[in-house]
Write a protein that holds these residues in place. Structure first.
Motif, PDB file in Angstrom:
ATOM      1  N   GLY A   1       7.790  -0.360  -2.588  1.00  0.00           N
ATOM      2  CA  GLY A   1       7.876   0.040  -1.190  1.00  0.00           C
ATOM      3  C   GLY A   1       8.196   1.492  -0.938  1.00  0.00           C
ATOM      4  N   TRP A   2       8.765   2.195  -1.930  1.00  0.00           N
ATOM      5  CA  TRP A   2       9.257   3.547  -1.638  1.00  0.00           C
ATOM      6  C   TRP A   2       8.126   4.551  -1.366  1.00  0.00           C
ATOM      7  CZ3 TRP A   2       8.363   8.145  -4.180  1.00  0.00           C
ATOM      8  CH2 TRP A   2       7.851   8.091  -5.463  1.00  0.00           C
ATOM      9  N   LEU A   3       6.952   4.311  -1.924  1.00  0.00           N
ATOM     10  CA  LEU A   3       5.857   5.264  -1.724  1.00  0.00           C
ATOM     11  C   LEU A   3       5.244   5.192  -0.324  1.00  0.00           C
ATOM     12  CD1 LEU A   3       3.714   5.450  -5.001  1.00  0.00           C
ATOM     13  CD2 LEU A   3       4.615   7.367  -3.680  1.00  0.00           C
ATOM     14  N   ARG A   4       5.561   4.140   0.418  1.00  0.00           N
ATOM     15  CA  ARG A   4       4.972   4.017   1.758  1.00  0.00           C
ATOM     16  C   ARG A   4       5.385   5.183   2.653  1.00  0.00           C
ATOM     17  NH1 ARG A   4       4.702  -1.390   5.549  1.00  0.00           N
ATOM     18  NH2 ARG A   4       3.579  -0.420   7.291  1.00  0.00           N
TER      19      ARG A   4
ATOM     20  N   PHE B   1      -2.408  -6.380  -7.532  1.00  0.00           N
ATOM     21  CA  PHE B   1      -3.593  -5.990  -8.284  1.00  0.00           C
ATOM     22  C   PHE B   1      -3.672  -4.477  -8.450  1.00  0.00           C
ATOM     23  CE2 PHE B   1      -8.069  -5.345  -9.223  1.00  0.00           C
ATOM     24  CZ  PHE B   1      -8.349  -6.401 -10.074  1.00  0.00           C
ATOM     25  N   TRP B   2      -3.192  -3.738  -7.440  1.00  0.00           N
ATOM     26  CA  TRP B   2      -3.197  -2.273  -7.465  1.00  0.00           C
ATOM     27  C   TRP B   2      -1.774  -1.746  -7.452  1.00  0.00           C
ATOM     28  CZ3 TRP B   2      -7.961  -0.916  -8.504  1.00  0.00           C
ATOM     29  CH2 TRP B   2      -9.024  -1.687  -8.022  1.00  0.00           C
ATOM     30  N   GLY B   3      -1.574  -0.606  -8.078  1.00  0.00           N
ATOM     31  CA  GLY B   3      -0.265   0.007  -8.066  1.00  0.00           C
ATOM     32  C   GLY B   3       0.204   0.356  -6.666  1.00  0.00           C
ATOM     33  N   PHE B   4      -0.695   0.887  -5.840  1.00  0.00           N
ATOM     34  CA  PHE B   4      -0.306   1.255  -4.481  1.00  0.00           C
ATOM     35  C   PHE B   4       0.071   0.030  -3.659  1.00  0.00           C
ATOM     36  CE2 PHE B   4      -4.927   0.663  -4.006  1.00  0.00           C
ATOM     37  CZ  PHE B   4      -4.979  -0.184  -2.902  1.00  0.00           C
ATOM     38  N   ALA B   5      -0.532  -1.129  -3.968  1.00  0.00           N
ATOM     39  CA  ALA B   5      -0.285  -2.337  -3.186  1.00  0.00           C
ATOM     40  C   ALA B   5       1.157  -2.814  -3.323  1.00  0.00           C
ATOM     41  CB  ALA B   5      -1.257  -3.436  -3.605  1.00  0.00           C
ATOM     42  N   ARG B   6       1.844  -2.462  -4.402  1.00  0.00           N
ATOM     43  CA  ARG B   6       3.273  -2.769  -4.529  1.00  0.00           C
ATOM     44  C   ARG B   6       4.072  -2.148  -3.387  1.00  0.00           C
ATOM     45  NH1 ARG B   6       6.107  -0.135  -8.301  1.00  0.00           N
ATOM     46  NH2 ARG B   6       7.737  -1.717  -8.352  1.00  0.00           N
ATOM     47  N   HIS B   7       3.532  -1.064  -2.837  1.00  0.00           N
ATOM     48  CA  HIS B   7       4.291  -0.281  -1.877  1.00  0.00           C
ATOM     49  C   HIS B   7       3.896  -0.539  -0.430  1.00  0.00           C
ATOM     50  CE1 HIS B   7       6.235   1.945  -5.095  1.00  0.00           C
ATOM     51  NE2 HIS B   7       5.063   2.004  -5.685  1.00  0.00           N
ATOM     52  N   GLY B   8       2.955  -1.437  -0.206  1.00  0.00           N
ATOM     53  CA  GLY B   8       2.673  -1.900   1.138  1.00  0.00           C
ATOM     54  C   GLY B   8       2.002  -0.919   2.071  1.00  0.00           C
ATOM     55  N   PHE B   9       1.079  -0.127   1.579  1.00  0.00           N
ATOM     56  CA  PHE B   9       0.326   0.771   2.447  1.00  0.00           C
ATOM     57  C   PHE B   9      -1.130   0.830   1.977  1.00  0.00           C
ATOM     58  CE2 PHE B   9       1.500   3.517  -1.040  1.00  0.00           C
ATOM     59  CZ  PHE B   9       0.423   4.383  -1.200  1.00  0.00           C
TER      60      PHE B   9
END
Length: 444
Positions: A237-240, A269-277
């Motif tokens: 979530g921190w990258l959002r 499935f994607w690294g960015f998807a962990r961060h919810g954006f």
């Protein structure tokens, strides 16, 4: 403190050791002169790999090595489903995308279904370098800016354009005048809770500095697991908030998913998807076709349309039927064998055992990871200085015990664990036994 090192020179074979090798290896290395001096080999005693299956590879003598480093063969070495798909298509046809062919359409539809709905167009390349190169061109065209920000130890590829945004290549590689650097998002130093605000503040400082130099901000290009920086996935979530700041400043967020994508983190499935954006552009490469050269740039349609209205894009070997057959089969294996679930389960087990080991080894300063991408940081417990030499020796000791792994980070003091997604509980046990024995051998 140890000197900084570069990504390509970590764990490299030194030609001064040539005389210590057997005649066969000396001959192979001498013949590599034809490749030029830019190529690197791993280890003081390089390994000749002749066969692979799953998470294991075998040398010319049949010795079994556990592969805890290779993310290129994401679903395992020589997976039968992928091998059969490649063989079948290669026996029928291989050509470029200027003709109609169904396989590229089948795969594109399946892959886009894994992405957020807003990202609805995809173009193909052969390497992650090409994908990131194109992503920067697209971002610059859409925003009218030139400035691209990356992290201080990032690696995004080796074309003329993208190498200017890959500081981990080393001081011999001149960075682009329009490259802005963010500090490594070091959660070991700054903590999981503070890291988002810290990086946002540094991002805004860098954009202000760019503008002062007459450079308009075009976008942020990051690998969400920060693999070359030292593996810093952070709390989900921190990258959002970083993505939000990019958009507030008029830039595009380019998610380099070559390392964290395709089930790697286990949580998404994607690294960015962990961060919810939702990013604006997603690049991908190595793991998508299990070793067949294939990469892609996925984009929101309005961003891609603005680029292709001016510049048509064609890449002769990209999206060819053999590569598409391999990629399609690889995706099918990921789904059919629940490799995202496996990455989550086995990765959690792995981290837990490494954290347990750290209790008795104070030189293990931090264990961090997401799924089957794990970093183990080694620092001097008395001074906090990076144990670069010791980490390199540790890797050599692991190799002697037939386990292949590597290192990363500014000082090479972070053990890099990046296994095929089919890694098993038995593989974790084998790795941990070799690691414990290796730590004992070097006395840390």
């Amino acid at each position: 403190m140890a000197a900084k090192t570069t990504i390509l020179d970590m764990n490299r074979f030194d030609g001064a050791n040539l005389d210590t090798l057997d005649a066969h290896k000396r001959s192979l290395i001498e013949r590599r002169t034809a490749l030029g001096n830019g190529y690197r080999l791993f280890y003081r005693d390089p390994i000749e790999i002749v066969r692979g299956v799953g998470s294991h590879v075998f040398d010319e003598h049949g010795t079994d090595y556990l592969d805890a480093y290779n993310n290129v063969v994401s679903v395992g070495h020589c997976h039968p489903h992928v091998v059969e798909a490649v063989s079948r298509q290669a026996s029928l046809l291989n050509t470029h995308t200027r003709y109609l062919h169904e396989t590229i359409l089948d795969y594109s539809e399946a892959l886009l279904a894994k992405l957020p709905a807003q990202i609805d167009r995809i173009t193909y390349q052969c390497t992650g370098s090409e994908a990131n190169d194109l992503a920067i061109r697209i971002a610059r065209n859409y925003t009218g800016g030139q400035g691209i920000i990356v992290t201080r130890e990032a690696y995004h590829g080796n074309t003329d354009l993208i190498s200017g945004f890959s500081p981990s290549i080393g001081m011999g590689q001149e960075l682009s005048p329009s490259c802005g650097l963010l500090p490594t998002p070091d959660t070991h130093i700054h903590g999981d809770e503070a890291i988002g605000d810290y990086i946002v503040a540094k991002l805004k400082e860098r954009i202000v500095a760019m503008r002062a130099d007459g450079i308009k901000f075009a976008g942020l290009l990051v690998d969400s697991i920060f693999s070359s920086d030292g593996i810093f996935p952070g709390k989900a979530g921190w990258l959002r908030k970083v993505a939000d700041a990019v958009h507030e400043e008029g830039g595009l967020y380019i998610a380099d998913e070559v390392q964290p994508g395709f089930c790697r983190t286990g949580e998404a499935f994607w690294g960015f998807a962990r961060h919810g954006f939702v990013p604006d552009i997603v690049t991908m490469g190595k793991p998508m076709a299990n070793g067949i050269a294939c990469s892609a740039t996925a984009v929101r349609h309005e961003i891609l349309d603005a680029f292709t209205a001016k510049i048509p894009y064609f890449n002769t070997f990209a999206g060819n039927p053999v590569a598409m057959a391999a990629a399609k089969a690889t995706l099918e294996v990921m789904d059919d064998e629940d490799l995202m679930g496996n990455a989550n389960r086995i990765g959690s087990m792995f981290v837990s055992q490494l954290e347990g080991l750290a209790v008795d080894h104070p030189a293990i300063a931090d264990v961090r990871g997401a799924g089957l991408y794990i970093g183990v940081e080694f620092d001097d417990p008395a001074t906090g200085d990076p144990l670069s030499v010791e980490t390199l020796e540790l890797i050599e000791q692991m190799r002697r015990r037939h386990v292949l792994t590597s290192n990363c980070g500014s000082y090479g003091n972070i053990l890099k664990i990046r296994t095929p997604l089919v890694f098993s509980a038995a593989d974790v046990d084998r790795y941990m036994t070799a690691l414990q024995d290796s730590l004992a051998a070097i006395g840390i």
